[in-house]
Design a protein around this motif. Structure first.
Motif, PDB file in Angstrom:
ATOM      1  N   MET A 254       0.840  -1.190   0.000  1.00 56.71           N
ATOM      2  CA  MET A 254       0.000   0.000   0.000  1.00 56.71           C
ATOM      3  C   MET A 254       0.882   1.250   0.000  1.00 56.71           C
ATOM      4  SD  MET A 254      -3.239  -0.782   0.045  1.00 56.71           S
ATOM      5  CE  MET A 254      -3.949  -2.417  -0.069  1.00 56.71           C
ATOM      6  N   LEU A 255       0.356   2.315  -0.584  1.00 56.17           N
ATOM      7  CA  LEU A 255       1.011   3.626  -0.532  1.00 56.17           C
ATOM      8  C   LEU A 255       0.254   4.475   0.466  1.00 56.17           C
ATOM      9  CD1 LEU A 255       3.132   5.621  -1.636  1.00 56.17           C
ATOM     10  CD2 LEU A 255       1.437   6.307  -3.353  1.00 56.17           C
ATOM     11  N   ALA A 256       0.872   4.763   1.604  1.00 53.15           N
ATOM     12  CA  ALA A 256       0.226   5.523   2.676  1.00 53.15           C
ATOM     13  C   ALA A 256       0.645   6.984   2.605  1.00 53.15           C
ATOM     14  CB  ALA A 256       0.584   4.937   4.035  1.00 53.15           C
ATOM     15  N   LEU A 257      -0.351   7.875   2.621  1.00 50.84           N
ATOM     16  CA  LEU A 257      -0.067   9.308   2.655  1.00 50.84           C
ATOM     17  C   LEU A 257       0.249   9.686   4.094  1.00 50.84           C
ATOM     18  CD1 LEU A 257      -2.969  10.589   0.358  1.00 50.84           C
ATOM     19  CD2 LEU A 257      -0.775   9.572  -0.271  1.00 50.84           C
ATOM     20  N   ILE A 258       1.392  10.318   4.309  1.00 49.68           N
ATOM     21  CA  ILE A 258       1.820  10.643   5.670  1.00 49.68           C
ATOM     22  C   ILE A 258       2.087  12.139   5.767  1.00 49.68           C
ATOM     23  CG2 ILE A 258       4.240  10.059   5.185  1.00 49.68           C
ATOM     24  CD1 ILE A 258       4.245   8.927   8.140  1.00 49.68           C
ATOM     25  N   SER A 259       1.403  12.783   6.707  1.00 50.08           N
ATOM     26  CA  SER A 259       1.402  14.247   6.765  1.00 50.08           C
ATOM     27  C   SER A 259       2.294  14.814   7.855  1.00 50.08           C
ATOM     28  CB  SER A 259      -0.029  14.735   7.011  1.00 50.08           C
ATOM     29  OG  SER A 259      -0.470  14.309   8.295  1.00 50.08           O
ATOM     30  N   GLY A 260       2.699  13.983   8.803  1.00 57.26           N
ATOM     31  CA  GLY A 260       3.414  14.494   9.968  1.00 57.26           C
ATOM     32  C   GLY A 260       2.494  14.696  11.157  1.00 57.26           C
ATOM     33  N   GLY A 261       1.179  14.513  10.952  1.00 59.94           N
ATOM     34  CA  GLY A 261       0.216  14.603  12.045  1.00 59.94           C
ATOM     35  C   GLY A 261       0.062  13.276  12.768  1.00 59.94           C
ATOM     36  N   ILE A 262      -0.818  13.245  13.753  1.00 59.21           N
ATOM     37  CA  ILE A 262      -0.986  12.064  14.597  1.00 59.21           C
ATOM     38  C   ILE A 262      -1.611  10.899  13.838  1.00 59.21           C
ATOM     39  CG2 ILE A 262      -2.231  11.165  16.616  1.00 59.21           C
ATOM     40  CD1 ILE A 262      -1.963  13.977  17.848  1.00 59.21           C
ATOM     41  N   ASP A 263      -2.573  11.182  12.964  1.00 57.64           N
ATOM     42  CA  ASP A 263      -3.413  10.129  12.410  1.00 57.64           C
ATOM     43  C   ASP A 263      -2.744   9.288  11.331  1.00 57.64           C
ATOM     44  OD1 ASP A 263      -5.325  11.262  14.058  1.00 57.64           O
ATOM     45  OD2 ASP A 263      -6.227  12.454  12.458  1.00 57.64           O
ATOM     46  N   SER A 264      -2.052   9.915  10.393  1.00 55.23           N
ATOM     47  CA  SER A 264      -1.599   9.181   9.201  1.00 55.23           C
ATOM     48  C   SER A 264      -0.613   8.049   9.500  1.00 55.23           C
ATOM     49  CB  SER A 264      -1.034  10.144   8.156  1.00 55.23           C
ATOM     50  OG  SER A 264       0.004  10.942   8.681  1.00 55.23           O
ATOM     51  N   PRO A 265       0.359   8.202  10.414  1.00 50.09           N
ATOM     52  CA  PRO A 265       1.211   7.047  10.698  1.00 50.09           C
ATOM     53  C   PRO A 265       0.466   5.908  11.372  1.00 50.09           C
ATOM     54  CG  PRO A 265       1.801   8.920  12.098  1.00 50.09           C
ATOM     55  CD  PRO A 265       0.851   9.425  11.082  1.00 50.09           C
ATOM     56  N   VAL A 266      -0.566   6.229  12.150  1.00 51.15           N
ATOM     57  CA  VAL A 266      -1.390   5.185  12.767  1.00 51.15           C
ATOM     58  C   VAL A 266      -2.133   4.408  11.682  1.00 51.15           C
ATOM     59  CG1 VAL A 266      -3.286   4.702  14.366  1.00 51.15           C
ATOM     60  CG2 VAL A 266      -1.615   6.484  14.917  1.00 51.15           C
ATOM     61  N   ALA A 267      -2.652   5.127  10.685  1.00 51.42           N
ATOM     62  CA  ALA A 267      -3.341   4.467   9.579  1.00 51.42           C
ATOM     63  C   ALA A 267      -2.396   3.533   8.830  1.00 51.42           C
ATOM     64  CB  ALA A 267      -3.934   5.510   8.633  1.00 51.42           C
ATOM     65  N   ALA A 268      -1.164   3.991   8.586  1.00 48.41           N
ATOM     66  CA  ALA A 268      -0.177   3.141   7.908  1.00 48.41           C
ATOM     67  C   ALA A 268       0.103   1.890   8.729  1.00 48.41           C
ATOM     68  CB  ALA A 268       1.108   3.931   7.669  1.00 48.41           C
ATOM     69  N   TRP A 269       0.255   2.059  10.039  1.00 44.53           N
ATOM     70  CA  TRP A 269       0.510   0.927  10.936  1.00 44.53           C
ATOM     71  C   TRP A 269      -0.653  -0.062  10.913  1.00 44.53           C
ATOM     72  CZ3 TRP A 269      -1.648  -1.283  15.316  1.00 44.53           C
ATOM     73  CH2 TRP A 269      -0.813  -2.090  16.106  1.00 44.53           C
ATOM     74  N   MET A 270      -1.868   0.458  10.872  1.00 43.69           N
ATOM     75  CA  MET A 270      -3.052  -0.416  10.841  1.00 43.69           C
ATOM     76  C   MET A 270      -3.059  -1.286   9.586  1.00 43.69           C
ATOM     77  SD  MET A 270      -5.147  -0.028  13.517  1.00 43.69           S
ATOM     78  CE  MET A 270      -6.887  -0.132  13.075  1.00 43.69           C
ATOM     79  N   MET A 271      -2.646  -0.734   8.449  1.00 44.99           N
ATOM     80  CA  MET A 271      -2.583  -1.530   7.236  1.00 44.99           C
ATOM     81  C   MET A 271      -1.426  -2.527   7.297  1.00 44.99           C
ATOM     82  SD  MET A 271      -5.225  -0.653   5.617  1.00 44.99           S
ATOM     83  CE  MET A 271      -5.027  -1.398   3.996  1.00 44.99           C
ATOM     84  N   MET A 272      -0.337  -2.162   7.951  1.00 53.55           N
ATOM     85  CA  MET A 272       0.752  -3.120   8.171  1.00 53.55           C
ATOM     86  C   MET A 272       0.255  -4.277   9.026  1.00 53.55           C
ATOM     87  SD  MET A 272       3.834  -0.357   8.885  1.00 53.55           S
ATOM     88  CE  MET A 272       5.137  -1.550   9.218  1.00 53.55           C
ATOM     89  N   ARG A 273      -0.570  -3.973  10.001  1.00 50.81           N
ATOM     90  CA  ARG A 273      -1.133  -5.019  10.863  1.00 50.81           C
ATOM     91  C   ARG A 273      -2.012  -5.982  10.067  1.00 50.81           C
ATOM     92  NH1 ARG A 273      -5.889  -5.493  13.937  1.00 50.81           N
ATOM     93  NH2 ARG A 273      -5.629  -6.778  15.815  1.00 50.81           N
ATOM     94  N   ARG A 274      -2.569  -5.525   8.953  1.00 56.25           N
ATOM     95  CA  ARG A 274      -3.356  -6.411   8.094  1.00 56.25           C
ATOM     96  C   ARG A 274      -2.495  -7.070   7.027  1.00 56.25           C
ATOM     97  NH1 ARG A 274      -6.946  -8.787  10.259  1.00 56.25           N
ATOM     98  NH2 ARG A 274      -7.737  -9.421   8.208  1.00 56.25           N
ATOM     99  N   GLY A 275      -1.182  -7.044   7.207  1.00 54.96           N
ATOM    100  CA  GLY A 275      -0.292  -7.791   6.338  1.00 54.96           C
ATOM    101  C   GLY A 275       0.296  -7.031   5.182  1.00 54.96           C
ATOM    102  N   CYS A 276       0.031  -5.709   5.076  1.00 53.10           N
ATOM    103  CA  CYS A 276       0.455  -4.926   3.909  1.00 53.10           C
ATOM    104  C   CYS A 276       1.776  -4.203   4.161  1.00 53.10           C
ATOM    105  CB  CYS A 276      -0.601  -3.871   3.561  1.00 53.10           C
ATOM    106  SG  CYS A 276      -2.225  -4.541   3.162  1.00 53.10           S
ATOM    107  N   PRO A 277       2.837  -4.500   3.429  1.00 56.50           N
ATOM    108  CA  PRO A 277       4.000  -3.613   3.448  1.00 56.50           C
ATOM    109  C   PRO A 277       3.576  -2.237   2.919  1.00 56.50           C
ATOM    110  CG  PRO A 277       4.515  -5.693   2.358  1.00 56.50           C
ATOM    111  CD  PRO A 277       3.035  -5.653   2.524  1.00 56.50           C
ATOM    112  N   VAL A 278       4.217  -1.182   3.393  1.00 60.69           N
ATOM    113  CA  VAL A 278       3.816   0.157   2.968  1.00 60.69           C
ATOM    114  C   VAL A 278       5.001   0.947   2.426  1.00 60.69           C
ATOM    115  CG1 VAL A 278       1.869   0.313   4.572  1.00 60.69           C
ATOM    116  CG2 VAL A 278       4.116   1.154   5.285  1.00 60.69           C
ATOM    117  N   SER A 279       4.700   1.783   1.447  1.00 57.80           N
ATOM    118  CA  SER A 279       5.559   2.897   1.083  1.00 57.80           C
ATOM    119  C   SER A 279       4.874   4.153   1.603  1.00 57.80           C
ATOM    120  CB  SER A 279       5.737   2.977  -0.438  1.00 57.80           C
ATOM    121  OG  SER A 279       6.377   1.821  -0.940  1.00 57.80           O
TER     122      SER A 279
END
Length: 411
Positions: free
Chosen positions: A204-229
């Motif tokens: 998955m390609l995760a948009l990361i803004s530097g805010g609280i939410d976006s890295p958590v969203a990326a981590w949640m997709m990693m938890r579902r088995g998805c490597p992220v960029s």
């Protein structure tokens, strides 16, 4: 408490899959566990059998490391004995005695009057901290039943210690898993992260803004088995959070089990300025559409299968259902919002657990946000504005300015 020689690792959803998928995901999970143990310097050997992964190691760190790996539901440090009732019973007694001795050193715990008066409880001047216990038996492929394990081991512990059996609310639980190759005795079940093994799903390609939410969203997709960029849009001078985003990438890389995270940066100032000039109230929505248009091109280069955002429904003015519909209309790629139904406190608590909260807590908001942002955007108006501004052309131009670095260890 336990003289550990093995760690039992349990997984959840993997066991429900058909044979080929289950075996494939088990291999991925074993590989991820092995990488993390090796990185920590834990001497080990890994095997697997009938719904369990076994880490053969006397290192007390092994169970804790395992529970921080995606796909692991729980882990237990255990002692292995031959799979017969006599050895199991002796090991149960030793485990109970060790636990009770440790509890006495820690000080007595409260117990009910009825238990305290029980004739089965140790008296004779001692002041034990554990008065009740339960045997929690399981068996697989051995010639005796779980009931037999519970009765034999329970009676042996009761006679040796004087503690009373309490199956409903015991102070000490002794778990016994009897299998063909050995019986495993343990007292603790440490919860894991759950989810699926990282690498079992597409990138998955995760948009990361530097805010609280976006890295958590990326981590949640990693938890579902998805490597992220990770894709960060550098919007200086409107917002300056590139350092926070990069540091978040470094934290997320600690969860990636040896997979480098591509951290991609693209400047977006020119696009924001043009949007502000012509459609100021729709700045957030049109800016987001520009980001999606750029991200769709980055997805192809990264071979990603979807975009990930940190959206939580209604959290800010731009994240209303109407605006989300308008900004994603006709984008042509799947967009995932793993935090969509979570409230801010839940997200913050998870950010603390992951380790990104302190990095992002001081990030300042974007100054391009209008004082009265559009909250109920109409799809048709937004699509018309996008065409008028030629956001597709701008996106193509900006995507060519991407820079990329790899972050994290490589397996």
């Amino acid at each position: 408490m336990i003289s550990q020689d093995v760690v039992l690792v349990r997984y959840g959803e993997i066991a429900l899959k058909e044979s080929w998928t289950r075996q494939s995901w088990e291999r991925i999970l074993k590989s991820n566990i092995a990488f993390c143990l090796h990185k920590a310097g834990v001497d080990h050997r890994i095997s697997g059998n009938a719904g369990r992964i076994f880490i053969h190691s006397s290192d007390l760190r092994a169970a804790g490391i395992a529970t921080q790996i995606f796909g692991v539901v729980s882990a237990s440090s255990a002692r292995t004995v031959p799979p017969n009732l006599d050895d199991i019973s002796r090991a149960a007694v030793q485990t109970a005695e060790n636990a009770m001795a440790g509890a006495v050193r820690s000080g007595p715990v409260a117990c009910s009057e009825s238990v305290a008066r029980s004739d089965s409880v140790i008296s004779s001047g001692s002041d034990p901290a554990i008065w009740t216990f339960a045997i929690r038996p399981r068996r697989f492929g051995v010639p005796f039943s779980s009931g037999e394990i519970g009765r034999r081991a329970g009676e042996a512990v009761r006679l040796a210690t004087g503690a009373a059996v309490n199956l409903n609310d015991p102070q000490l639980e002794i778990f016994i898993e009897a299998r063909r190759e050995g019986a495993y005795i343990f007292t603790d079940v440490v919860p894991g992260l759950g989810g699926l093994p990282l690498g079992s799903q597409g990138r998955m390609l995760a948009l990361i803004s530097g805010g609280i939410d976006s890295p958590v969203a990326a981590w949640m997709m990693m938890r579902r088995g998805c490597p992220v960029s990770l894709l960060h849009f550098d919007s200086r001078p409107f917002a300056d959070s590139i350092d926070q985003s990069k540091r978040c990438a470094e934290v997320l890389a600690e969860w990636s089990c040896g997979r480098k995270i591509n951290f991609i940066t693209i400047p977006i100032k020119r696009g924001i300025e043009k949007i502000q000039m012509h459609h100021p109230r729709a700045t957030c929505i049109l800016c987001r559409r520009l980001m999606y248009r750029i991200a769709a091109q980055v997805m192809e280069r990264e071979r990603a299968l979807g975009l990930v955002t940190g959206y939580s429904l209604g959290q800010v003015a731009s994240q209303t259902a109407e605006n989300i519909l308008a900004e994603q209309a006709a984008i042509g790629v799947p967009v995932y919002h793993p935090l969509i139904a979570m409230d801010k406190l839940e997200i913050i608590n998870l950010a603390r657990k992951i380790g990104t909260y302190d990095v992002t807590a001081e990030t300042k908001p974007c100054t391009a946000v209008p004082s009265k942002p559009m909250t109920r955007a109409r799809r048709e108006e937004i699509l018309l504005a996008e065409e008028e501004l030629d956001l597709v052309g701008i996106a193509r131009s900006l995507a060519a300015e991407a820079t990329e670095i790899g972050i994290g260890d490589c397996a």
